[in-house]
Enzyme design. Sequence first.
Site, PDB file in Angstrom:
ATOM      1  N   HIS A 191       1.078  -1.970   0.108  1.00 17.66           N
ATOM      2  CA  HIS A 191      -0.072   0.244   0.058  1.00 17.66           C
ATOM      3  C   HIS A 191       0.381   0.777  -0.335  1.00 17.66           C
ATOM      4  O   HIS A 191       2.027   1.187   0.822  1.00 17.66           O
ATOM      5  CB  HIS A 191      -0.806  -0.011   1.289  1.00 17.66           C
ATOM      6  CG  HIS A 191      -1.898  -1.356   1.112  1.00 17.66           C
ATOM      7  ND1 HIS A 191      -2.099  -1.987   2.008  1.00 17.66           N
ATOM      8  CD2 HIS A 191      -2.541  -1.859  -0.303  1.00 17.66           C
ATOM      9  CE1 HIS A 191      -3.676  -2.595   1.539  1.00 17.66           C
ATOM     10  NE2 HIS A 191      -3.289  -2.320   0.181  1.00 17.66           N
ATOM     11  N   ALA A 192       0.983   1.677  -1.085  1.00 18.00           N
ATOM     12  CA  ALA A 192       1.864   3.125  -1.426  1.00 18.00           C
ATOM     13  C   ALA A 192       1.875   4.254  -0.037  1.00 18.00           C
ATOM     14  O   ALA A 192       3.201   4.214   0.473  1.00 18.00           O
ATOM     15  CB  ALA A 192       0.946   3.701  -2.532  1.00 18.00           C
ATOM     16  N   ARG A 193       0.835   4.478   0.379  1.00 15.94           N
ATOM     17  CA  ARG A 193       1.151   5.226   1.637  1.00 15.94           C
ATOM     18  C   ARG A 193       1.316   4.823   2.800  1.00 15.94           C
ATOM     19  O   ARG A 193       1.633   5.684   3.585  1.00 15.94           O
ATOM     20  CB  ARG A 193      -0.615   5.913   2.297  1.00 15.94           C
ATOM     21  CG  ARG A 193      -1.085   5.650   1.840  1.00 15.94           C
ATOM     22  CD  ARG A 193      -3.251   5.734   2.173  1.00 15.94           C
ATOM     23  NE  ARG A 193      -4.152   4.325   2.359  1.00 15.94           N
ATOM     24  CZ  ARG A 193      -4.882   5.402   2.391  1.00 15.94           C
ATOM     25  NH1 ARG A 193      -5.445   5.643   1.871  1.00 15.94           N
ATOM     26  NH2 ARG A 193      -5.979   4.306   2.633  1.00 15.94           N
ATOM     27  N   GLU A 397       0.806  -4.587  11.016  1.00 13.74           N
ATOM     28  CA  GLU A 397       0.716  -3.511  11.147  1.00 13.74           C
ATOM     29  C   GLU A 397       0.635  -2.505  12.026  1.00 13.74           C
ATOM     30  O   GLU A 397       1.429  -1.921  13.176  1.00 13.74           O
ATOM     31  CB  GLU A 397      -1.011  -2.889  11.017  1.00 13.74           C
ATOM     32  CG  GLU A 397      -2.207  -3.931  10.698  1.00 13.74           C
ATOM     33  CD  GLU A 397      -3.089  -2.989   8.975  1.00 13.74           C
ATOM     34  OE1 GLU A 397      -2.073  -2.244   8.849  1.00 13.74           O
ATOM     35  OE2 GLU A 397      -3.249  -3.716   8.165  1.00 13.74           O
TER      36      GLU A 397
HETATM   37  O1  0X9 Z   1      -6.664  -4.098   4.229  1.00 17.29           O
HETATM   38  C1  0X9 Z   1      -5.293  -4.575   3.867  1.00 17.29           C
HETATM   39  O2  0X9 Z   1      -5.234  -4.686   2.594  1.00 17.29           O
HETATM   40  C2  0X9 Z   1      -4.357  -4.010   5.026  1.00 17.29           C
HETATM   41  N1  0X9 Z   1      -4.685  -3.196   6.494  1.00 17.29           N
HETATM   42  S1  0X9 Z   1      -4.851  -1.837   5.925  1.00 17.29           S
HETATM   43  O3  0X9 Z   1      -5.305  -0.687   6.811  1.00 17.29           O
HETATM   44  N2  0X9 Z   1      -3.192  -1.611   5.878  1.00 17.29           N
HETATM   45  O4  0X9 Z   1      -5.467  -1.687   4.339  1.00 17.29           O
HETATM   46  C3  0X9 Z   1      -5.084  -5.927   5.783  1.00 17.29           C
HETATM   47  C4  0X9 Z   1      -4.454  -6.585   5.503  1.00 17.29           C
HETATM   48  C5  0X9 Z   1      -4.787  -8.660   5.566  1.00 17.29           C
HETATM   49  N3  0X9 Z   1      -4.045  -9.215   5.204  1.00 17.29           N
HETATM   50  C6  0X9 Z   1      -4.522  -9.728   4.886  1.00 17.29           C
HETATM   51  N4  0X9 Z   1      -5.949  -9.527   4.523  1.00 17.29           N
HETATM   52  N5  0X9 Z   1      -4.167 -10.710   4.021  1.00 17.29           N
HETATM   53 ZN    ZN Z   2      -1.777  -1.497   4.299  1.00 15.47          ZN
END
Ligand code: 0X9
Ligand code: ZN
Length: 431
Positions: A191-193, A397
């Site tokens: 995720h870029a940000r 995270e």
């Molecule tokens: O939503 C996501 O991709 C991740 N959280 S974020 O806020 N950084 O975007 C959680 C990802 C959990 N992992 C998988 N679903 N594999």
């Molecule tokens: Zn993410």
Amino acid sequence: MRFFSSLLLAAPLAAAVLLDRNGKIVYDGYKVFRVNTPEEGIAALDAQIAELEGIDVHRHADHFDVAIPPANLEAFGALNLDAQVLSEDLGELIAGEGEIAEYEGTTSMRLSSEDGEVSAAALPSLSWFSAYHAYDAHLTFLRDLQGAFPSNSEIITAGTSVQGRTITGIHLWGSGGKGSKPAIYFNGNVHAREWITSKVAEYLAYQLVVNYNNDTAVKAVLDKYDFYILPIVNPDGFVYTQTTDRLWRKNRQTRSGTSAVGTDINRNWPYQWVGSGSSTSPSSETYRGVAAGDTPENTGIRKFGDTLAAGKGIKLYIDWHSYGQYILFPYGYSCSAQVSNYSKQQSLAQSVASQIRSLYSKSFTYGPICTTLYAANGGSTDYMQDVAKTELAWTIELRDTGSYGFNLPASQILQSGQEQWKGQLWLWQNM
Ligand code: 0X9
Ligand code: ZN
């Protein structure tokens, strides 16, 4: 307070996105809110938030964070949601991250080994972890780190992004020679940000290199596992966050029939790709793509993982994200499916959380993705667990829990790295 759509009194304005003289989106005056998800669920609010040009910052199990442009703050208030202010001014947070710094290059460091031998190596300066940097500087950092550990590392690549950038990382190994041990595989900045994630991945690589010859615990770990670390697997998105939009999340793929740009690479993995935890709408932050695995970045890192799996196997995979302070393991696609080694993953995650906490008192919540955070289909960890047969397939995270969010001040990079190093070193020794 409950949400009533009839309370939408003030009409939202079509706020023109403001650009600075370099063409970068100005977020001055945007407020970030944390909203308790109403009983009806978040879907009921999606249209209203889109109308207010709200930016979907982060979703959690029972609440979500959203950034609202100044012109629509009144209309947002009229929605009468159960909300609190997380940040009064997103622009101020972005300014508070500090300037994108020049890479300072290498400095000669004296490395002493257990037997008292002292050698000097040209290592990237530790100041790398005091600021955020441009994409090209990250590539130079990796090359310099590799150069400081020439017999035990090499630069690796995992395919090419939409815009033609090579997804680049570093492979580190120990006494058995290159590729002779089970893999520990890390991906950052999908995720870029989420800028802190590449910095922390690099910090872990840096510590392995610096300590291999002078710390028996580190030597033992690197003699047992081969490390494959790709700090920035979404290079186009990362560059875009620095040139144009600090809050960009997805890749930069265009699609026919829509002007919306970007697919969420972490909803594009070809396993449990369809479901409520991803979107079919190209403008959504969790857009899954037209077909499973149809982003070049996903293809690159997936094939890379498949090759490791077919080789010595993958012991540990971590997809580094921010923010929220969570240690998560499968499954994301279902809240009722349970991984076969649930107890092992749960207890290791618990211990890693307590190792992290022991350094700077930061609490990390742990558990399966779906029940701890939210449902997410087509995510990396489910693929790595079930398809690549990884023993431990995690998402971590990083800091913080929302005060700074993605815009973690550069002054917190080093501590973020140190607390993860503490947790990881324990994990590598005990898993
Ligand atoms: O939503 C996501 O991709 C991740 N959280 S974020 O806020 N950084 O975007 C959680 C990802 C959990 N992992 C998988 N679903 N594999
Ligand atoms: Zn993410």
